[in-house]
Design a protein around this motif. Structure first.
Motif, PDB file in Angstrom:
ATOM      1  N   GLU A  64       0.823  -1.206   0.000  1.00  0.00           N
ATOM      2  CA  GLU A  64       0.000   0.000   0.000  1.00  0.00           C
ATOM      3  C   GLU A  64       0.860   1.259   0.000  1.00  0.00           C
ATOM      4  O   GLU A  64       0.595   2.216  -0.745  1.00  0.00           O
ATOM      5  CB  GLU A  64      -0.918  -0.021   1.215  1.00  0.00           C
ATOM      6  N   LEU A  77       2.253   1.430  -3.585  1.00  0.00           N
ATOM      7  CA  LEU A  77       1.348   1.564  -4.730  1.00  0.00           C
ATOM      8  C   LEU A  77       0.591   2.894  -4.766  1.00  0.00           C
ATOM      9  O   LEU A  77       0.401   3.464  -5.846  1.00  0.00           O
ATOM     10  CB  LEU A  77       0.346   0.410  -4.737  1.00  0.00           C
ATOM     11  N   LEU A  78       0.140   3.387  -3.625  1.00  0.00           N
ATOM     12  CA  LEU A  78      -0.667   4.600  -3.648  1.00  0.00           C
ATOM     13  C   LEU A  78       0.088   5.790  -4.260  1.00  0.00           C
ATOM     14  O   LEU A  78      -0.469   6.500  -5.115  1.00  0.00           O
ATOM     15  CB  LEU A  78      -1.180   4.931  -2.249  1.00  0.00           C
ATOM     16  N   THR A 114      -4.911  -6.140  -2.163  1.00  0.00           N
ATOM     17  CA  THR A 114      -4.342  -4.838  -1.803  1.00  0.00           C
ATOM     18  C   THR A 114      -4.171  -3.975  -3.043  1.00  0.00           C
ATOM     19  O   THR A 114      -4.505  -2.781  -3.035  1.00  0.00           O
ATOM     20  CB  THR A 114      -2.991  -5.023  -1.091  1.00  0.00           C
ATOM     21  N   ASP A 122      -7.618  -2.754  -4.208  1.00  0.00           N
ATOM     22  CA  ASP A 122      -8.121  -1.688  -3.331  1.00  0.00           C
ATOM     23  C   ASP A 122      -7.410  -0.359  -3.610  1.00  0.00           C
ATOM     24  O   ASP A 122      -8.054   0.697  -3.665  1.00  0.00           O
ATOM     25  CB  ASP A 122      -7.936  -2.082  -1.870  1.00  0.00           C
ATOM     26  N   CYS A 123      -6.089  -0.423  -3.795  1.00  0.00           N
ATOM     27  CA  CYS A 123      -5.333   0.807  -4.079  1.00  0.00           C
ATOM     28  C   CYS A 123      -5.758   1.410  -5.413  1.00  0.00           C
ATOM     29  O   CYS A 123      -5.888   2.636  -5.550  1.00  0.00           O
ATOM     30  CB  CYS A 123      -3.831   0.523  -4.085  1.00  0.00           C
ATOM     31  N   ARG A 135      -9.260   2.978  -4.993  1.00  0.00           N
ATOM     32  CA  ARG A 135      -9.179   4.214  -4.218  1.00  0.00           C
ATOM     33  C   ARG A 135      -8.658   5.369  -5.063  1.00  0.00           C
ATOM     34  O   ARG A 135      -9.130   6.513  -4.946  1.00  0.00           O
ATOM     35  CB  ARG A 135      -8.282   4.018  -2.992  1.00  0.00           C
ATOM     36  N   THR A 136      -7.695   5.079  -5.922  1.00  0.00           N
ATOM     37  CA  THR A 136      -7.064   6.139  -6.700  1.00  0.00           C
ATOM     38  C   THR A 136      -7.912   6.555  -7.894  1.00  0.00           C
ATOM     39  O   THR A 136      -8.078   7.749  -8.169  1.00  0.00           O
ATOM     40  CB  THR A 136      -5.679   5.695  -7.190  1.00  0.00           C
TER      41      THR A 136
END
Length: 449
Positions: A65, A68-69, A102, A105-106, A109-110
């Motif tokens: 996380e 990646l974010l 994960t 999800d990232c 979210r982005t």
């Protein structure tokens, strides 16, 4: 800068697989080892696609996380039409390491999208998906037998993420709680409007990710068109999967005349000597090392006790000296941590398994020893073998970016390295995953084309 697609590869060798697919499709593509600074990015003109060769395949979820974010946010700022989280075509992952949930999800979210399309199959590499189950040829790009993934002689025994489930939806369900759907082989062979209708229906039922089957390369352009339809509904389409995604999009773009396939590549001359750096435990890489040594390559075995900090510096110096001595004699040399899954060094390595990232430590040993050897004896060509360690090796060599210069084996192109203040700068570099090639691989890399 008009970026068509940006991809994040979960390891370095797999990232060059995506680099190859996009480059061959006619997109000018540059692969970076980290989020590129504006200054580094500015050195490359007229780019159609960029990638970041990551390390997340060997990371725990929290580390992933944190990695990646920021990378996805950097991609978002470039406003590409597509962002692709590139994974191995054998779907290597687990709850603890390289968790794909994960990554999903990232991405969600982005980029804020409802559905994430997933294509794992890559028929051009011998990776096939039938009714949601994954099959893999023994030796990507070779003529080996094809196995269901959980019965694959190599992947079922992977030291970090052994394949124990071939059903892709079931495998992902251990890592991601969202509902999964499937566009199967029957759907793929039907009308594309009906494929789109099924996707809409799956979304209406609360599906969060949709897998796509593929058995033949002829099916990929239709999958690429389906992705294009999904992309038309969002600013940036985030997807997850193998280089089959780049291949599917590339095939579709070629059909539409958006990009023109590149067929003329640099002629690769033979070299007197090359260096091979292997952190792979694959039986395929083990056979390649054995064959190469039997046919004139020198080898230097890495003792697992190099992982003990008391031994690291002296061992690296010794390995560098031995490699340089081989190169001075005009002989190719392989520095390796393992020679297949039955290598007795594996048991010794497990003594250090509770320590910090083993891939990182072995990557430092391989990369630093090679860099020291190359400072003494410059050569022109280098091979890095093994997915988990490859990114760490490259970073310790000082590599900042690579571009493809010629296809060699499917999924493992020859590249030029950009590495300021390093002897690796402008060297030819080849990165191969543990499953790529036949036993003659390293010698063929030395010979060129």
């Amino acid at each position: 800068m008009n970026i068509q697609i940006a991809f994040y590869g979960d390891d370095f060798t797999g990232s060059t697989d995506a680099l190859e697919s996009l480059s061959k499709a006619g997109l000018k593509t540059v692969l970076f080892l980290d989020i590129p600074t504006p200054e580094l990015l500015g050195q490359f003109k007229d780019i159609d696609a960029i990638g970041i060769a990551g390390l997340t395949r060997a990371m725990a979820p929290k580390e992933m996380e944190a990695e990646l974010l920021p990378a996805f946010e950097a991609f978002k700022n470039l406003a590409p039409k597509y962002v692709h989280y590139k994974v191995c075509s054998t779907f290597d992952s687990s709850v603890e390491i390289g968790n794909l949930g994960t990554a999903i999800d990232c991405g969600k979210r982005t980029f804020g999208q409802t559905i994430v399309p997933i294509l794992v199959a890559a028929p051009h590499l011998g990776r096939y998906s039938a009714f949601g189950n994954l099959y893999a040829r023994m030796g990507a790009g070779s003529k080996g037998d094809i196995y269901r993934l959980d019965r694959h002689p190599s992947m079922s025994k992977h030291p970090t993420t052994p394949a124990d489930e071939s059903d892709l939806k079931l495998h992902l369900s251990k890592q991601y709680g969202g509902k999964s759907g499937l566009i199967d082989l029957v759907d793929i062979d039907g009308e594309i409007d009906k494929v789109s209708q099924k996707i809409d229906h799956l979304i209406s039922e609360g599906t969060k990710v949709i897998f796509f089957d593929a058995m033949y390369e002829s099916q990929l352009a239709k999958i690429g068109e389906t992705f294009e339809r999904l992309a038309s509904k969002t600013e940036t389409l985030f997807s997850l999967g193998s280089s089959g995604i780049a291949k599917a999009l590339g095939n579709f773009w070629a059909e539409q005349g958006i990009f023109k396939e590149k067929i003329n590549w640099e002629i690769i001359k033979s070299e007197n000597a090359i260096i091979v750096l292997s952190g792979s435990c694959s039986p395929i890489t083990g056979e390649q090392i054995t064959w190469a040594v039997e046919n004139g390559f020198d080898e230097v075995e890495v003792d697992p006790d190099v992982l003990d900090p008391k031994n690291t510096a002296s061992r690296i110096a010794d390995y560098a000296s031995k490699m340089a001595a081989s190169l001075l004699k005009g002989k190719s040399v392989i520095l390796h941590t393992c020679k297949g899954p039955n290598d007795p060094r594996l048991a010794k390595t497990k003594i250090y398994a509770s320590d910090e990232n083993i891939a990182s430590k072995f990557g430092k040993v391989l990369g630093t020893a090679a860099r020291k050897a190359l400072e003494k004896v410059p050569i022109s060509r280098l091979v890095i073998a093994g997915g988990d360690t490859s990114g760490y090796v490259a970073k310790n060599l000082g590599i900042e970016a690579v571009e493809m210069i010629a296809p060699i084996f499917p999924g493992a192109p020859l590249c030029v390295a950009y590495a300021s203040n390093s002897p690796v700068n402008k060297m030819q570099i080849n990165l191969k995953g543990g499953q790529v090639g036949d036993e003659t691989y390293f010698e063929l890399l030395r010979q060129g084309n």
